[in-house]
Write a protein that holds these residues in place. Sequence first.
Motif, short mmCIF file in Angstrom:
data_model
loop_
_atom_site.label_atom_id
_atom_site.label_comp_id
_atom_site.label_asym_id
_atom_site.label_seq_id
_atom_site.Cartn_x
_atom_site.Cartn_y
_atom_site.Cartn_z
N GLY A 1 0.83 -1.21 0.00
CA GLY A 1 0.00 0.00 0.00
C GLY A 1 0.86 1.25 0.00
N GLY A 2 0.28 2.36 -0.39
CA GLY A 2 0.97 3.64 -0.29
C GLY A 2 2.10 3.87 -1.28
N VAL A 3 2.13 3.07 -2.34
CA VAL A 3 3.23 3.19 -3.32
C VAL A 3 2.84 4.08 -4.51
CG1 VAL A 3 4.32 0.99 -2.73
CG2 VAL A 3 2.54 1.05 -4.50
N GLY A 4 1.56 4.45 -4.59
CA GLY A 4 1.12 5.33 -5.68
C GLY A 4 0.23 4.67 -6.72
N LYS A 5 -0.37 3.55 -6.36
CA LYS A 5 -1.28 2.87 -7.30
C LYS A 5 -2.39 3.80 -7.77
CE LYS A 5 -2.38 -0.31 -4.32
NZ LYS A 5 -1.37 0.04 -3.32
N SER A 6 -3.06 4.44 -6.80
CA SER A 6 -4.21 5.28 -7.15
C SER A 6 -3.78 6.49 -7.97
CB SER A 6 -4.92 5.75 -5.87
OG SER A 6 -5.33 4.63 -5.14
N MET A 7 -2.63 7.03 -7.61
CA MET A 7 -2.11 8.18 -8.33
C MET A 7 -1.79 7.80 -9.79
SD MET A 7 -1.75 11.21 -7.56
CE MET A 7 -1.76 11.53 -5.83
N VAL A 8 -1.11 6.67 -9.96
CA VAL A 8 -0.75 6.23 -11.30
C VAL A 8 -1.99 5.81 -12.09
CG1 VAL A 8 0.52 4.47 -12.62
CG2 VAL A 8 1.60 5.55 -10.64
N ALA A 9 -2.91 5.10 -11.44
CA ALA A 9 -4.13 4.67 -12.14
C ALA A 9 -4.89 5.90 -12.64
CB ALA A 9 -5.01 3.84 -11.21
N SER A 10 -5.02 6.92 -11.79
CA SER A 10 -5.75 8.13 -12.17
C SER A 10 -5.04 8.86 -13.31
CB SER A 10 -5.86 9.09 -10.97
OG SER A 10 -6.46 8.44 -9.88
N ALA A 11 -3.74 9.05 -13.16
CA ALA A 11 -2.98 9.79 -14.18
C ALA A 11 -2.96 9.03 -15.50
CB ALA A 11 -1.55 10.05 -13.69
N LEU A 12 -2.84 7.71 -15.42
CA LEU A 12 -2.80 6.90 -16.64
C LEU A 12 -4.14 7.00 -17.38
CD1 LEU A 12 -1.40 4.81 -18.48
CD2 LEU A 12 -2.25 3.02 -16.94
#
Length: 245
Positions: free
Chosen positions: A27-38
């Motif tokens: 957790g906390g590695v940036g999955k949501s950030m990368v998924a959103s930006a992608l």
Amino acid sequence: MTDPRTSVITERLSGVSRIIAVSSGKGGVGKSMVASALALSLAKEGSRVGLFDLDFTGPSTHIILGVPANIQPKEDRGIVPPIFEGLEYMSLVYYVGDNPAPLRGTDISNALIELLSITQWGMLDFLVIDMPPGIGDAVLDLVRLVERIEFLIITTPSILAFEVVKKQVALLCELKMPIVGVVENMKLDKAKTVEVASLKLGLKYIGSIPYDPKVEEAIGNPKKLLDTAVGKSMTQIKKSAKNKK
Ligand SMILES: Nc1ncnc2c1ncn2[C@@H]1O[C@H](COP(=O)(O)OP(=O)(O)O)[C@@H](O)[C@H]1O
Ligand SMILES: [Mg+2]
């Protein structure tokens, strides 16, 4: 025996060309950030994109994108995702968040499966899934029930993150799941540890995303997000995502 729900989910996803699960053992590695930006970045260049937040441990793409509360899915022989910033957007938060939650109290794994079974995606080039962390039952259910799912693995430069990611990768390989590659997020130096370790596992090392303090200020603002190091790192990731295995 094949789970009967697989065919329902397969039917629901039949108009989707590629299903990319942004995933990490950690957790906390940036999955949501990368998924959103992608998802945003693919949509911005003209692809038809859906973003599906299936992180029951803490759905957060609605916060990252700043999806207003009045943007809600509609019921029509299932659930039709609303369009936001050019994306077909759906999140578990609509069902397990503060909003009326018809699935509250039910087994979370069943909630994930239910949402997969009722969501009506249109014709999409990409469906980006923001996954929960880890390799628990819910993740295994998704792996089992979503045919054609491919994994984009996110890690940080920390050996702590990568060691957990390694376990996930081993499991995915055992299950013969396609892996698009590894993205190293929040990079602060030029160390090659993760790159070397990824290649050793037979994985494509897609590249790194620098740590960018401006990311925090960009939360809730899609345009600003695409202007951060995360947004600007999408070129390489999109290229790998488009590369059909
Ligand atoms: N490249 C980056 N630079 C700076 N902060 C980042 C970066 N990527 C993610 N973050 C921040 O790190 C935290 C965890 O990111 P998040 O996407 O929520 O991770 P996950 O979904 O894997 O739990 C968030 O506060 C996010 O804003
Ligand atoms: Mg997340």
